[in-house]
Design a protein around this motif. Structure first.
Motif, PDB file in Angstrom:
ATOM      1  N   ALA A 146     -41.348  40.470   0.290  1.00 49.32           N
ATOM      2  CA  ALA A 146     -40.208  39.363  -0.070  1.00 49.32           C
ATOM      3  C   ALA A 146     -39.975  37.962  -0.938  1.00 49.32           C
ATOM      4  O   ALA A 146     -38.634  38.500  -1.667  1.00 49.32           O
ATOM      5  CB  ALA A 146     -40.887  38.618   1.169  1.00 49.32           C
ATOM      6  N   GLY A 147     -40.953  38.346  -1.756  1.00 45.97           N
ATOM      7  CA  GLY A 147     -41.463  37.124  -2.643  1.00 45.97           C
ATOM      8  C   GLY A 147     -40.760  37.537  -3.859  1.00 45.97           C
ATOM      9  O   GLY A 147     -40.237  37.099  -4.534  1.00 45.97           O
ATOM     10  N   ALA A 148     -41.577  39.023  -3.895  1.00 48.37           N
ATOM     11  CA  ALA A 148     -40.553  39.671  -5.054  1.00 48.37           C
ATOM     12  C   ALA A 148     -39.341  40.115  -5.299  1.00 48.37           C
ATOM     13  O   ALA A 148     -38.386  39.739  -6.408  1.00 48.37           O
ATOM     14  CB  ALA A 148     -41.636  41.047  -5.421  1.00 48.37           C
ATOM     15  N   ALA A 149     -38.412  40.318  -4.125  1.00 47.49           N
ATOM     16  CA  ALA A 149     -37.395  40.748  -3.943  1.00 47.49           C
ATOM     17  C   ALA A 149     -36.081  39.025  -4.453  1.00 47.49           C
ATOM     18  O   ALA A 149     -35.327  39.137  -4.712  1.00 47.49           O
ATOM     19  CB  ALA A 149     -37.230  40.703  -2.529  1.00 47.49           C
ATOM     20  N   VAL A 150     -37.069  37.955  -3.749  1.00 41.36           N
ATOM     21  CA  VAL A 150     -36.275  37.085  -3.698  1.00 41.36           C
ATOM     22  C   VAL A 150     -36.255  36.366  -5.665  1.00 41.36           C
ATOM     23  O   VAL A 150     -35.553  35.887  -5.742  1.00 41.36           O
ATOM     24  CB  VAL A 150     -36.816  35.804  -3.514  1.00 41.36           C
ATOM     25  N   TYR A 151     -37.520  36.386  -6.457  1.00 40.02           N
ATOM     26  CA  TYR A 151     -37.934  36.454  -7.474  1.00 40.02           C
ATOM     27  C   TYR A 151     -36.548  37.354  -8.873  1.00 40.02           C
ATOM     28  O   TYR A 151     -35.876  37.710  -8.789  1.00 40.02           O
ATOM     29  CB  TYR A 151     -38.672  37.104  -8.486  1.00 40.02           C
ATOM     30  N   TRP A 152     -36.722  38.761  -8.141  1.00 33.20           N
ATOM     31  CA  TRP A 152     -35.799  39.213  -8.176  1.00 33.20           C
ATOM     32  C   TRP A 152     -33.904  39.193  -8.190  1.00 33.20           C
ATOM     33  O   TRP A 152     -33.147  39.117  -8.994  1.00 33.20           O
ATOM     34  CB  TRP A 152     -36.015  40.833  -8.062  1.00 33.20           C
ATOM     35  N   MET A 153     -33.647  38.699  -7.232  1.00 29.40           N
ATOM     36  CA  MET A 153     -32.529  38.488  -6.767  1.00 29.40           C
ATOM     37  C   MET A 153     -31.593  37.244  -7.164  1.00 29.40           C
ATOM     38  O   MET A 153     -30.709  37.070  -7.117  1.00 29.40           O
ATOM     39  CB  MET A 153     -31.873  38.467  -5.019  1.00 29.40           C
ATOM     40  N   HIS A 154     -32.801  35.790  -7.202  1.00 31.53           N
ATOM     41  CA  HIS A 154     -32.678  34.379  -7.203  1.00 31.53           C
ATOM     42  C   HIS A 154     -31.701  34.167  -8.847  1.00 31.53           C
ATOM     43  O   HIS A 154     -30.846  33.092  -8.510  1.00 31.53           O
ATOM     44  CB  HIS A 154     -33.897  33.815  -7.123  1.00 31.53           C
ATOM     45  N   GLY A 155     -31.400  35.116  -9.650  1.00 26.80           N
ATOM     46  CA  GLY A 155     -30.593  35.216 -10.225  1.00 26.80           C
ATOM     47  C   GLY A 155     -29.194  35.443 -10.194  1.00 26.80           C
ATOM     48  O   GLY A 155     -28.209  35.341 -11.302  1.00 26.80           O
ATOM     49  N   LEU A 156     -29.299  36.371  -8.888  1.00 27.13           N
ATOM     50  CA  LEU A 156     -27.781  37.126  -9.024  1.00 27.13           C
ATOM     51  C   LEU A 156     -26.476  36.142  -8.514  1.00 27.13           C
ATOM     52  O   LEU A 156     -26.872  35.502  -7.413  1.00 27.13           O
ATOM     53  CB  LEU A 156     -28.244  38.507  -8.338  1.00 27.13           C
ATOM     54  N   ASP A 157     -25.572  36.413  -7.873  1.00 25.28           N
ATOM     55  CA  ASP A 157     -24.227  36.136  -7.791  1.00 25.28           C
ATOM     56  C   ASP A 157     -24.423  35.803  -6.359  1.00 25.28           C
ATOM     57  O   ASP A 157     -23.964  37.276  -6.320  1.00 25.28           O
ATOM     58  CB  ASP A 157     -23.333  36.122  -8.424  1.00 25.28           C
ATOM     59  N   MET A 158     -24.792  35.538  -5.201  1.00 23.83           N
ATOM     60  CA  MET A 158     -24.757  35.841  -4.046  1.00 23.83           C
ATOM     61  C   MET A 158     -23.991  35.520  -2.680  1.00 23.83           C
ATOM     62  O   MET A 158     -23.956  35.528  -1.895  1.00 23.83           O
ATOM     63  CB  MET A 158     -26.453  36.070  -3.386  1.00 23.83           C
ATOM     64  N   SER A 159     -22.647  35.109  -3.769  1.00 27.25           N
ATOM     65  CA  SER A 159     -21.884  34.600  -2.604  1.00 27.25           C
ATOM     66  C   SER A 159     -21.562  35.463  -1.777  1.00 27.25           C
ATOM     67  O   SER A 159     -20.826  35.031  -1.040  1.00 27.25           O
ATOM     68  CB  SER A 159     -21.035  33.813  -3.794  1.00 27.25           C
ATOM     69  N   PHE A 160     -21.349  36.345  -2.065  1.00 26.74           N
ATOM     70  CA  PHE A 160     -20.921  37.446  -0.789  1.00 26.74           C
ATOM     71  C   PHE A 160     -21.358  37.991   0.069  1.00 26.74           C
ATOM     72  O   PHE A 160     -21.523  39.116   0.827  1.00 26.74           O
ATOM     73  CB  PHE A 160     -20.051  38.893  -1.796  1.00 26.74           C
ATOM     74  N   ALA A 161     -22.620  37.015   0.652  1.00 27.32           N
ATOM     75  CA  ALA A 161     -24.014  37.247   1.270  1.00 27.32           C
ATOM     76  C   ALA A 161     -23.320  37.190   2.457  1.00 27.32           C
ATOM     77  O   ALA A 161     -23.760  38.210   3.141  1.00 27.32           O
ATOM     78  CB  ALA A 161     -24.757  36.383   1.551  1.00 27.32           C
ATOM     79  N   THR A 162     -22.091  36.652   2.924  1.00 23.32           N
ATOM     80  CA  THR A 162     -21.241  36.916   4.186  1.00 23.32           C
ATOM     81  C   THR A 162     -21.746  38.338   4.649  1.00 23.32           C
ATOM     82  O   THR A 162     -21.704  38.611   6.033  1.00 23.32           O
ATOM     83  CB  THR A 162     -19.995  35.599   4.084  1.00 23.32           C
ATOM     84  N   TYR A 163     -20.572  39.062   3.542  1.00 23.37           N
ATOM     85  CA  TYR A 163     -20.453  41.026   4.288  1.00 23.37           C
ATOM     86  C   TYR A 163     -21.348  41.520   4.393  1.00 23.37           C
ATOM     87  O   TYR A 163     -21.829  42.156   5.737  1.00 23.37           O
ATOM     88  CB  TYR A 163     -19.933  41.547   3.304  1.00 23.37           C
ATOM     89  N   PRO A 164     -22.666  41.719   3.757  1.00 18.91           N
ATOM     90  CA  PRO A 164     -23.720  42.199   4.241  1.00 18.91           C
ATOM     91  C   PRO A 164     -24.399  41.799   5.181  1.00 18.91           C
ATOM     92  O   PRO A 164     -25.056  42.765   6.013  1.00 18.91           O
ATOM     93  CB  PRO A 164     -24.965  42.753   2.940  1.00 18.91           C
ATOM     94  N   VAL A 165     -24.524  40.691   5.312  1.00 15.63           N
ATOM     95  CA  VAL A 165     -24.662  39.866   6.976  1.00 15.63           C
ATOM     96  C   VAL A 165     -24.151  40.262   8.140  1.00 15.63           C
ATOM     97  O   VAL A 165     -25.040  41.080   8.971  1.00 15.63           O
ATOM     98  CB  VAL A 165     -25.068  38.262   5.941  1.00 15.63           C
ATOM     99  N   VAL A 166     -23.374  40.163   8.409  1.00 19.94           N
ATOM    100  CA  VAL A 166     -22.361  41.006   9.160  1.00 19.94           C
ATOM    101  C   VAL A 166     -22.238  42.513   9.105  1.00 19.94           C
ATOM    102  O   VAL A 166     -22.862  42.703  10.040  1.00 19.94           O
ATOM    103  CB  VAL A 166     -20.517  39.926   8.397  1.00 19.94           C
ATOM    104  N   ALA A 167     -22.630  43.451   8.399  1.00 23.92           N
ATOM    105  CA  ALA A 167     -22.476  44.096   8.521  1.00 23.92           C
ATOM    106  C   ALA A 167     -23.695  44.948   8.621  1.00 23.92           C
ATOM    107  O   ALA A 167     -24.114  45.538   9.785  1.00 23.92           O
ATOM    108  CB  ALA A 167     -22.716  44.794   7.153  1.00 23.92           C
ATOM    109  N   GLY A 168     -25.110  44.313   8.254  1.00 27.35           N
ATOM    110  CA  GLY A 168     -26.185  43.958   9.043  1.00 27.35           C
ATOM    111  C   GLY A 168     -26.537  44.481  10.428  1.00 27.35           C
ATOM    112  O   GLY A 168     -26.714  45.100  11.394  1.00 27.35           O
ATOM    113  N   CYS A 169     -25.954  43.384  11.054  1.00 22.60           N
ATOM    114  CA  CYS A 169     -25.856  42.436  12.703  1.00 22.60           C
ATOM    115  C   CYS A 169     -24.938  43.242  13.186  1.00 22.60           C
ATOM    116  O   CYS A 169     -25.509  44.401  14.308  1.00 22.60           O
ATOM    117  CB  CYS A 169     -25.187  41.330  12.746  1.00 22.60           C
ATOM    118  N   LEU A 170     -24.039  44.480  12.792  1.00 19.70           N
ATOM    119  CA  LEU A 170     -22.861  44.836  13.366  1.00 19.70           C
ATOM    120  C   LEU A 170     -23.507  46.556  14.234  1.00 19.70           C
ATOM    121  O   LEU A 170     -23.501  47.012  14.517  1.00 19.70           O
ATOM    122  CB  LEU A 170     -21.460  44.768  12.178  1.00 19.70           C
ATOM    123  N   ALA A 171     -24.332  47.058  12.446  1.00 23.81           N
ATOM    124  CA  ALA A 171     -24.812  47.854  12.611  1.00 23.81           C
ATOM    125  C   ALA A 171     -25.984  47.698  13.830  1.00 23.81           C
ATOM    126  O   ALA A 171     -26.212  49.090  14.511  1.00 23.81           O
ATOM    127  CB  ALA A 171     -25.524  48.378  11.558  1.00 23.81           C
TER     128      ALA A 171
END
Length: 236
Positions: A146-171
């Protein structure tokens, strides 16, 4: 449904939804324009969010993700939600989690990194790639990854995070609606949506049909994304 099913279905639903969310003909200026890295990062988030509704289960698999921290959190959420498969298994919860994570990703960098760490931990715990009989080392492995994933993703623009979170919950909700008891999608209205196609959690239907099918679809979609194909032709 098993945690593995929820994690896979969250990622698959997000990957399948990206072409639709990217269509300017439908959304205009609100359409998503994402790089392959952002789409894959969204799949990681969606896989973790696929376990989020089960934070109302104090003895469930994800309650053991971060030891006493997540066990205590799940216990309190369960009390507040009215028990397992109540408030957190609703459309309202899915939307609320999506909006909250989107705000964190956009405005609270360190808060988002902490939330991302937990989400990835949930996804890994759900997939069940553990050391059998070694809870400590399983948790340690999940924390490192999980720490490695955060390190990999920390520089990405994740302002769209609402969509994958809603998708995961809906699934997650859709999956549980296919099992006995269903889900109160319109909570606080007590009516439960239930169409039983998977009669038993971790039964033959889930293990031999649902999980392999989700894995295959997820692999195909991921290869398409990594190959630089936006999948938009699937919608033409």
């Amino acid at each position: 449904m098993m945690g593995r099913t929820h994690a896979l279905s969250g990622a698959v639903l997000w990957l399948a939804a990206v072409p639709a969310l990217s269509r300017e003909q439908w959304w205009g200026s609100h359409a998503l324009s994402l790089s392959s890295s952002q789409v894959i990062a969204g799949a990681v988030v969606a896989a973790g969010a696929g376990l989020l509704p089960d934070i109302d289960h104090p003895s469930g698999r994800i309650a053991r993700t971060l030891g006493p921290v997540t066990r205590t959190m799940c216990r309190w959420v369960s009390r507040a939600a009215g028990g397992h498969r109540h408030a957190t298994h609703s459309l309202m919860f899915a939307l609320a989690m999506g909006l909250a994570m989107g705000q964190l990703a956009t405005h609270v960098r360190y808060g988002w990194w902490a939330a991302l760490f937990v989400l990835v931990g949930f996804g890994l715990r759900g997939l069940g790639l553990d050391f059998e009989g070694h809870e400590f080392w399983s948790g340690f492995k999940d924390c490192v990854l999980a720490g490695a994933a955060v390190y990999w993703m920390h520089g990405l623009d994740m302002s769209f995070a609402t969509y994958p979170v809603v998708a995961g919950c809906l699934a997650h909700l859709l999956g549980d609606c296919l099992t006995p008891r269903g889900c109160p999608l319109l909570w606080p209205v007590p009516w439960r949506m239930e169409t039983v196609l998977v009669p038993r959690t971790d039964g033959r239907v889930e293990r031999l049909v649902v999980v392999p099918l989700l894995a295959c679809v997820g692999a195909v979609l991921t290869v398409q994304i990594l190959a630089g194909d936006s999948l938009s032709h699937w919608w033409r």
